[in-house]
Enzyme design. Structure first.
Site, PDB file in Angstrom:
ATOM      1  N   HIS A 136       0.874  -1.177   0.000  1.00  0.00           N
ATOM      2  CA  HIS A 136       0.000   0.000   0.000  1.00  0.00           C
ATOM      3  C   HIS A 136       0.913   1.229   0.000  1.00  0.00           C
ATOM      4  CE1 HIS A 136      -2.767   2.960   1.801  1.00  0.00           C
ATOM      5  NE2 HIS A 136      -3.748   2.188   1.380  1.00  0.00           N
ATOM      6  N   ASP A 213       2.956  -4.914   8.037  1.00  0.00           N
ATOM      7  CA  ASP A 213       1.743  -4.106   7.890  1.00  0.00           C
ATOM      8  C   ASP A 213       0.565  -5.072   7.945  1.00  0.00           C
ATOM      9  OD1 ASP A 213      -0.446  -2.721   7.069  1.00  0.00           O
ATOM     10  OD2 ASP A 213       0.419  -1.964   5.201  1.00  0.00           O
ATOM     11  N   GLN A 216      -4.621  -5.346   6.771  1.00  0.00           N
ATOM     12  CA  GLN A 216      -5.635  -6.227   6.168  1.00  0.00           C
ATOM     13  C   GLN A 216      -5.535  -7.648   6.720  1.00  0.00           C
ATOM     14  OE1 GLN A 216      -7.994  -5.141   4.209  1.00  0.00           O
ATOM     15  NE2 GLN A 216      -7.206  -3.176   3.500  1.00  0.00           N
ATOM     16  N   LYS A 239     -10.545  -1.035  10.429  1.00  0.00           N
ATOM     17  CA  LYS A 239     -10.699  -2.218   9.577  1.00  0.00           C
ATOM     18  C   LYS A 239     -11.066  -3.448  10.415  1.00  0.00           C
ATOM     19  CE  LYS A 239      -7.393  -0.588   6.117  1.00  0.00           C
ATOM     20  NZ  LYS A 239      -8.187   0.088   5.105  1.00  0.00           N
ATOM     21  N   CYS A 377      -4.770   2.522  -3.735  1.00  0.00           N
ATOM     22  CA  CYS A 377      -3.522   3.006  -3.131  1.00  0.00           C
ATOM     23  C   CYS A 377      -2.396   1.997  -3.307  1.00  0.00           C
ATOM     24  CB  CYS A 377      -3.694   3.358  -1.647  1.00  0.00           C
ATOM     25  SG  CYS A 377      -4.920   4.623  -1.369  1.00  0.00           S
TER      26      CYS A 377
HETATM   27  N1  C6P Z   1      -6.345   0.423   2.756  1.00  0.00           N
HETATM   28  C1  C6P Z   1      -8.196   0.118   1.188  1.00  0.00           C
HETATM   29  O1  C6P Z   1      -9.277   0.448   0.692  1.00  0.00           O
HETATM   30  P1  C6P Z   1      -5.112   3.666   7.099  1.00  0.00           P
HETATM   31  O2  C6P Z   1      -5.591   4.527   5.971  1.00  0.00           O
HETATM   32  O3  C6P Z   1      -3.932   4.281   7.829  1.00  0.00           O
HETATM   33  O4  C6P Z   1      -6.193   3.220   8.016  1.00  0.00           O
HETATM   34  O5  C6P Z   1      -4.581   2.293   6.429  1.00  0.00           O
HETATM   35  C2  C6P Z   1      -3.596   2.348   5.421  1.00  0.00           C
HETATM   36  C3  C6P Z   1      -3.361   0.988   4.870  1.00  0.00           C
HETATM   37  C4  C6P Z   1      -2.131   0.388   5.085  1.00  0.00           C
HETATM   38  N2  C6P Z   1      -1.869  -0.844   4.640  1.00  0.00           N
HETATM   39  C5  C6P Z   1      -2.785  -1.572   3.977  1.00  0.00           C
HETATM   40  C6  C6P Z   1      -2.454  -2.954   3.531  1.00  0.00           C
HETATM   41  C7  C6P Z   1      -4.050  -1.013   3.712  1.00  0.00           C
HETATM   42  O6  C6P Z   1      -4.951  -1.739   3.046  1.00  0.00           O
HETATM   43  C8  C6P Z   1      -4.344   0.294   4.160  1.00  0.00           C
HETATM   44  C9  C6P Z   1      -5.666   0.939   3.857  1.00  0.00           C
HETATM   45  C10 C6P Z   1      -7.678   0.895   2.393  1.00  0.00           C
HETATM   46  O7  C6P Z   1      -7.546  -0.809   0.760  1.00  0.00           O
HETATM   47  C11 C6P Z   1      -7.772   2.359   2.176  1.00  0.00           C
HETATM   48  S1  C6P Z   1      -6.712   2.931   0.879  1.00  0.00           S
END
Ligand code: C6P
Length: 419
Positions: A136, A213, A216, A239, A377
């Site tokens: 991401h 990370d 997910q 999430k 992203c």
């Molecule tokens: N992915 C998606 O629709 P934040 O925005 O800080 O809560 O999470 C960022 C982030 C970091 N790593 C991974 C693997 C992610 O999937 C995400 C967020 C969302 O896939 C929003 S772009």
């Protein structure tokens, strides 16, 4: 006001009652464009159970007060609730101590924190940071920023046509100049579950720390940071059925201790004079300013909720949904799944011949179906597969096979309309 648990503990997976679970999520009863909402955008953010929603209300109506500061009763209550949430998270991911759990705004801020503290104090000219092609942007840009500043290099593990990391290439990238490996556990745009244990072991053989990370992963898989032996792990509350604006950085205590603070301000100090400031102990050293107190307490409640259902039961249910959906979309002419790894979480990305993902998303929205379209992203993933975007359906503990049928019907309608 006390908020009672809504859903009973499920000890036997065959008793998984998705209809009972759905009743805990008020938003699932809503209609969109006159159609019942079919919410399949869970990888972007999941919906919240009533216990989490009520907890925020309970906080503001009965506890609201700043933490770690006042001697008055309310401040004591809110501090205790905030610190109890930290302990729940510590237990949920099996950290060694609660001082290893840092509250942040989310996964993005957690990675930036590590890049700007660990990265800033350990990277020198010519050093290397390893990430992967499926990261991401939150796990690319923070490293790019610090690498540019320090004249260090970003090295990228490539992926194969199924969307899996090529581990032989990873091992070739590990070198004496590698200062950290930072990789995603589960890809948000492909669904791939990465072999993080192997990645961590290979890095540790050379004494290199690893950041995982888990944005997910934490909502789909059981996470035990001691068993994984990762050095850092990050995730966002929203999430995993918790509030937005709250997230977690887990770090091994010796590493966190050795890192300089991220931001300066209240609560992160021990003593301030104009000549010199000394810092508070962990975890407060990394929590400058008034945090998202309601968010942290809400995240603790979300973790209670997930624990009552059981992350293993959620995984099993989501695997059934993914298998069902993967099979069902085969009937849609011209549909190609992007991300066919042997191990996946419940993320289904696809492209449709000659129909732009934005048109798919807009059409489905009028059917009451929420999916995400775009690059998610992860622009390098789109470049790797030579596509501008995908449509992504992502499933959570409350989704049903009937909802997948609604999605497939919607896709077949699109084929008719767009010829
Ligand atoms: N992915 C998606 O629709 P934040 O925005 O800080 O809560 O999470 C960022 C982030 C970091 N790593 C991974 C693997 C992610 O999937 C995400 C967020 C969302 O896939 C929003 S772009």
């Amino acid at each position: 006001m006390t908020v009672k648990a809504q859903t009973p503990v499920i000890t036997n997976p065959s008793l998984y009652d998705v209809e009972a679970i759905r009743k805990d999520f008020p938003i699932l009863q809503t209609y969109v464009h006159g159609k019942p909402l079919v919410y399949l955008d869970n990888a972007a953010t999941s919906q919240k159970p009533i216990s989490v929603i009520r907890k925020a209300q309970e906080y503001y109506s009965t506890m609201n007060s700043n933490i770690h500061r006042g001697v008055h009763a309310l401040s004591g209550v809110s501090t205790e609730a905030f610190e109890t949430a930290r302990i729940k998270i510590k237990k949920f991911i099996n950290a060694l101590g609660k001082n290893e759990i840092i509250f942040t705004r989310g996964a993005t801020e957690s990675i930036n924190l590590v890049a700007q503290t660990f990265g800033r104090s350990n990277l020198n000219e010519g050093d290397e940071v390893i990430i992967s092609e499926m990261e991401h942007h939150s796990n690319i840009v923070p490293w790019q920023l610090i690498c540019n500043e320090k004249k260090a290099k970003l090295k990228v593990i490539p992926i194969n046509d199924d969307g899996e990391l090529i581990l032989e290439e990873y091992e070739k990238l590990l070198s004496d100049r590698t200062k950290i490996v930072s990789v995603v556990y589960c890809s948000n745009s492909l669904g791939t579950v990465n072999p993080v244990r192997k990645i961590i072991k290979a890095a540790h053989k050379k004494g290199i720390p690893v950041l995982i990370d888990a944005a997910q992963a934490v909502n789909h898989l059981h996470i035990d940071v001691q068993e994984l032996d990762c050095d850092f792990l990050v995730f966002s509350g929203h999430k995993i059925y918790g509030p937005t604006g709250i997230g977690v950085l887990y770090g091994k205590v010796n590493l966190l201790d050795s890192m300089p603070p991220y931001q300066g301000g209240g609560d992160m100090i021990s003593k301030v004079t104009f000549e010199k400031t000394t810092y508070n102990e962990l975890p407060h050293k990394f929590e400058a300013g008034t945090p998202n107190i309601a968010g942290a307490i809400g995240l603790g409640e979300a973790i209670d909720y997930v624990s009552r259902i059981g992350i293993g039961n959620i995984s099993l249910h989501e695997k059934e949904l993914l298998d069902y959906a993967t099979e069902a979309v085969q009937s849609v002419p011209g549909l190609k799944i992007i991300g066919t790894a042997s191990e996946k979480v419940s993320v289904l990305s696809f492209v449709l011949d000659d129909v732009h993902p934005h048109d798919i998303g807009t059409f489905l929205d009028f059917e009451g179906i929420a999916i995400r379209t775009g690059h998610h992203c992860t622009q390098p993933v789109m470049d790797r597969f030579k596509i501008p975007a995908t449509s992504r359906a992502s499933f959570a503990m409350y989704n049903t096979t009937e909802e997948i049928d609604v999605l497939v019907n919607g896709l077949n309608k699109i084929i008719k309309v767009f010829g």
